[in-house]
Write an enzyme that holds these catalytic residues in place. Structure first.
Site, short mmCIF file in Angstrom:
data_model
loop_
_atom_site.label_atom_id
_atom_site.label_comp_id
_atom_site.label_asym_id
_atom_site.label_seq_id
_atom_site.Cartn_x
_atom_site.Cartn_y
_atom_site.Cartn_z
N GLU A 223 0.86 -1.18 0.00
CA GLU A 223 0.00 0.00 0.00
C GLU A 223 0.89 1.22 0.00
O GLU A 223 1.61 1.47 0.96
CB GLU A 223 -0.88 0.00 1.24
CG GLU A 223 -1.93 -1.07 1.20
CD GLU A 223 -2.52 -1.36 2.57
OE1 GLU A 223 -2.58 -0.44 3.40
OE2 GLU A 223 -2.88 -2.52 2.81
N ASP B 206 -5.09 9.09 10.95
CA ASP B 206 -3.73 8.63 11.22
C ASP B 206 -3.15 9.17 12.52
O ASP B 206 -3.38 10.32 12.89
CB ASP B 206 -2.81 9.00 10.06
CG ASP B 206 -3.06 8.11 8.86
OD1 ASP B 206 -2.92 6.89 9.01
OD2 ASP B 206 -3.44 8.64 7.80
#
Lengths: 258, 393
Positions: free
Chosen positions: A46, A57
């Protein structure tokens, strides 16, 4: 069929995927890192494209995103770098990032460019199901790109069914409701969540992410799913000197117990 | 309502709920419950009572005689500055704390820029005895130190946002991250008409008390049902949406929204979103935002911390695009001069945010009998340092 579909058809279980942010720690090592990961034995990748406001995040990936932006990473540059992707890397590759940069690039154009580069799928955490279905699914399908949806311990059974129906490669199971970079939750309620999903007998394989970073957590995740994704722990490794040389050892340490 | 939100959370091309799956259950719970709860008689009764006895509503619609003489029209100020805690922000905070209670939430989080919404949230949490955590950019905590102390006195925990540019947008990111990690027991009180659906609609409804009152009050003053103009400043746009709300369907009323041009629209130090921004996705909704060609969010600038936001609410983006409201901008200098003029003509020290709306008066061409309502969204006590430095008092 794209490379992801072939991978999942050929192999069941213990799949290892690695996330990293393009443009971090250096602007132009995106493909060097990908190549090293394939050689080390990662099953798919990814590649994150950075965004200024990554709400899902934690500090590690926030930092890598900011550094990548400071280094000058853009979607234009990433697609430039990816022109040589399939000369150097054969395993499946996904792009992962937030929706706004894609909107500015143009969703259709983004899908086209990704397919041209040999990308197999996309993960856009803040692109909701309704908008995907009503506005964008066509662009993904016509470019043979898999769109990957996330499932959390709070996702309802009905919604998981809907996600399974819209997916055509794998489903990304979050190990807990959290941002990236936390530790693996191994409580009973989480075990029950994995069991609940396994019992649903979904048509798509499931890969567990968030909180996976060593052999113990990788093995644990593989008990319940077809594989796992390592992100923050790998991004941390990239902070160190001579990081390209350390990738082989890192993958080995995830795969095998000490 | 013609300009209201549709069942998917959109105003024309704008709105929606662009949130990661981790936030979906929180947003979905709100979406299913908010209209039901805020229409319950028990909710309405408590909301109205608190607005009356605790906030001090209705806020006056004040006929500003000397302004009227200067600008050649009947100028009315909607005095949100007289509310408890000093601005319109308390209207929404009261509404959302009552909603959170009815949803069984035990913990409140909020973001704040200048600190006005943080103070309003800390206030209602004290009122209800609920734990309160406010995220504030580290840079803003230094710029607005007195408000940090106020929040602490009110019992809130103030957490510095140290990511990104360390200002309002980053405080919003941190609050969203907290909510992802605490999905069940926590309610996030967003302070403006921004964020994923249903927030823009919910906050607009709580702020709509401003225009609900103003409409009645104008009639009492003038015997007229409608004004010619309604004006307000816009950062995220909550006071403007509250001020416009009950006039939206009255097409004869000209709606003027004033953005912060900072040091000038083309100076590179500005927050004039409709001029400098493009369509995209910010903090969960499709709207107009300031960004680079690559889709990275640009840090805006205004001397007024409350207007220093890179986007506008999705309903504003819609009203702008279809031309129902006119969006304009004034600079730091124009706003500060207008603030001082308000002190000297009307004896009111306005918040610098509100002074942006007042500065627009200079640029209007009113007819003699025009009735004009301006939202004076907050008082200027918090801005005294900035005024004093600028004018050398």
């Amino acid at each position: 069929m794209n490379r992801l579909n072939h991978l999942f058809a050929a192999r069941k279980g213990n799949l290892l995927s690695i996330y990293y942010t393009a443009g971090y720690p250096e602007l132009n090592t995106t493909l060097d890192i990908a190549e090293a990961l394939e050689k080390a034995g990662a099953d798919f990748l990814e590649i994150g494209f950075p965004y200024s406001d990554p709400v899902a995040d934690g500090p590690t990936i926030q930092h890598s995103s900011q550094q990548a932006l400071d280094n000058g990473m853009t979607l234009n540059l990433l697609f430039e770098q990816l022109k040589n992707l399939r000369k150097r890397v054969t395993i499946p590759v996904l792009l992962m990032g937030y929706f706004n940069p894609i909107v500015q690039y143009g969703v259709e154009q983004f899908c086209k460019k990704a397919a041209e580069a040999g990308v197999d799928g996309v993960i856009v955490p803040d692109l909701p199901i309704y908008e995907y279905e009503t506005m964008y699914a066509g662009f993904f399908k016509s470019n043979n790109l898999s769109n990957i949806f996330l499932v959390t311990p709070q996702t309802s059974a009905d919604r998981i069914r809907k996600i399974d129906e819209l997916s055509n490669s794998f489903i990304y199971l979050l190990s807990s409701s959290s941002i990236t970079g936390g530790s693996l939750d191994v409580s009973d309620s989480i075990e029950n969540y994995y069991k609940r999903i396994k019992a649903m007998q979904l048509k798509n394989p499931a890969i567990i992410g968030f909180g996976i970073g060593d052999n113990a957590t990788f093995k644990k995740a593989c008990e319940y799913a077809d594989g796992a994704i390592v992100g923050s722990k790998f991004v941390k490794l990239l902070e160190s000197e001579n990081y390209l040389e350390k990738i082989n050892g890192f993958i080995h340490s995830i795969r095998t117990s000490l | 309502m013609k300009y209201g939100v549709n069942e998917h959370g959109y105003y024309g091309d704008f709105g929606g709920a662009y949130v990661p799956e981790m936030l979906y259950p929180n947003i979905e719970e709100l979406r299913q419950q908010y209209l039901k709860i805020i229409n319950e008689p028990d909710f309405k009764a408590e909301f109205d009572l608190l607005l009356k006895d605790y906030v001090g509503r209705p806020s006056p619609l004040y006929f500003a005689k000397r302004y009227s003489e200067k600008y050649g029209a009947n100028i009315f100020l909607k005095r949100e500055d007289l509310n408890h805690t000093g601005s319109h922000k308390i209207n929404n905070a009261i509404g959302q704390i009552l909603l959170a209670q009815r949803l069984g939430k035990k913990r409140i989080i909020a973001e704040t820029g200048a600190g006005q919404h943080g103070v309003a949230t800390a206030t209602v949490c004290a009122l209800k005895g609920i734990e309160c955590v406010v995220y504030m950019g580290e840079v803003d905590m230094e710029r607005q130190a007195p408000n940090v102390s106020r929040m602490k006195m009110l019992g809130a925990k103030v957490v510095p946002a140290r990511s990104g540019s360390k200002t309002l947008k980053d405080a919003t990111n941190e609050a969203l991250r907290d909510w992802i990690a605490n999905p069940v027991d926590t309610h996030y009180i967003i302070g403006s008409v921004v964020g994923p659906y249903p927030y823009p609609d919910m906050v607009a409804r709580f702020q709509s008390i401003i225009s609900f009152e103003a409409k009645k009050q104008l009639f009492e003053h003038t015997g007229k049902e409608l004004p010619e103009y309604v004006m307000a400043c816009v950062g995220g746009g909550s006071n403007a949406m509250g001020m416009f709300y009950h006039f939206l369907d009255d097409e004869s009323v000209k709606l003027i929204a004033v953005e912060a041009a900072g040091k000038g629209v083309n100076s590179g130090h500005s927050a004039a979103t409709t001029i400098l921004g493009r369509e995209g996705v910010l903090h969960g909704s499709r709207t107009i935002l300031m960004q680079t060609d690559d889709g990275q969010v640009v840090e805006p600038y205004s001397i007024s911390a409350g207007l220093d936001y890179p986007g506008i609410g999705p309903q504003h983006a819609h009203l702008y695009k279809i031309n129902r409201a006119q969006y304009t901008s004034v600079t730091d200098d124009e706003a500060l001069q207008a603030g001082l003029l308000c002190c000297q003509l009307e004896g009111i020290i306005p918040a610098i945010e509100s002074a942006h709306a007042l500065a627009q008066l200079e640029k209007m061409n009113f007819k003699k009998d025009d009735n004009v309502i301006i939202c004076l969204s907050g008082r200027g006590d918090k801005d005294l340092d900035t005024y004093i430095k600028y004018f050398n008092y």
